[in-house]
Design an enzyme around this catalytic site. Sequence first.
Site, PDB file in Angstrom:
ATOM      1  CB  ALA A 169      -0.937  -0.004   1.217  1.00 17.87           C
ATOM      2  CG  HIS A 170       1.237   3.553   2.543  1.00 14.85           C
ATOM      3  ND1 HIS A 170       0.222   3.888   1.700  1.00 14.85           N
ATOM      4  CD2 HIS A 170       0.692   3.531   3.777  1.00 14.85           C
ATOM      5  CE1 HIS A 170      -0.881   4.075   2.398  1.00 14.85           C
ATOM      6  NE2 HIS A 170      -0.625   3.845   3.649  1.00 14.85           N
ATOM      7  CG  ASN A 171       8.510   1.287  -0.562  1.00 14.09           C
ATOM      8  OD1 ASN A 171       9.140   1.376   0.488  1.00 14.09           O
ATOM      9  ND2 ASN A 171       9.044   0.819  -1.661  1.00 14.09           N
ATOM     10  CG  PHE A 213       7.117  -2.545   2.523  1.00 15.41           C
ATOM     11  CD1 PHE A 213       6.350  -3.696   2.468  1.00 15.41           C
ATOM     12  CD2 PHE A 213       8.476  -2.665   2.776  1.00 15.41           C
ATOM     13  CE1 PHE A 213       6.915  -4.951   2.654  1.00 15.41           C
ATOM     14  CE2 PHE A 213       9.060  -3.909   2.955  1.00 15.41           C
ATOM     15  CZ  PHE A 213       8.285  -5.049   2.896  1.00 15.41           C
TER      16      PHE A 213
END
Length: 160
Positions: A105-107, A118
């Site tokens: 989803a995010h990094n 992440f």
Amino acid sequence: MKVKNNILQHKVKLTPLEKLLINRLQNDLPLVPEPFLMIANELGCDESEVITSLQNLLDKGVITRFGPLFDISKKQGAFSLCALKVAQSKVDDVAKLVNSYPQVAHNYLREHEWNMWFVLATSSPQELEDAYQDIVTKSNCVGINCPKEREFFVGLYLPV
């Protein structure tokens, strides 16, 4: 200008509409067919002014993201915050690898021994573990997996 956490910081002069827009959008975006028109009516301006002002705020770096925040506690599945120790020379390649997973989803890159963080979001704990192990193996980096155990909600409002 200052640099803090790898972010170039500088003073930006905001228009009165930009200030109103920042304050208004921190609360919610109306779930209607034309949300920017509804906000424009509330703020006493045109829909195009709202959209242009929002884009200007993004372009100037005043806001870095505009999009929904989902309450993942209401979605079944498994979620985890993970980190890797990545050699500086491998950061770009490992970031491409991590970002290639649809479960990521995010990094974010941080200045720390554990420098690549992440979020994994999967339909099951086993899928999460499989994706995490695959990333660690393919990256050849040491990792940590911190599965979500409890949900916290922190309301944050930063008036301009």
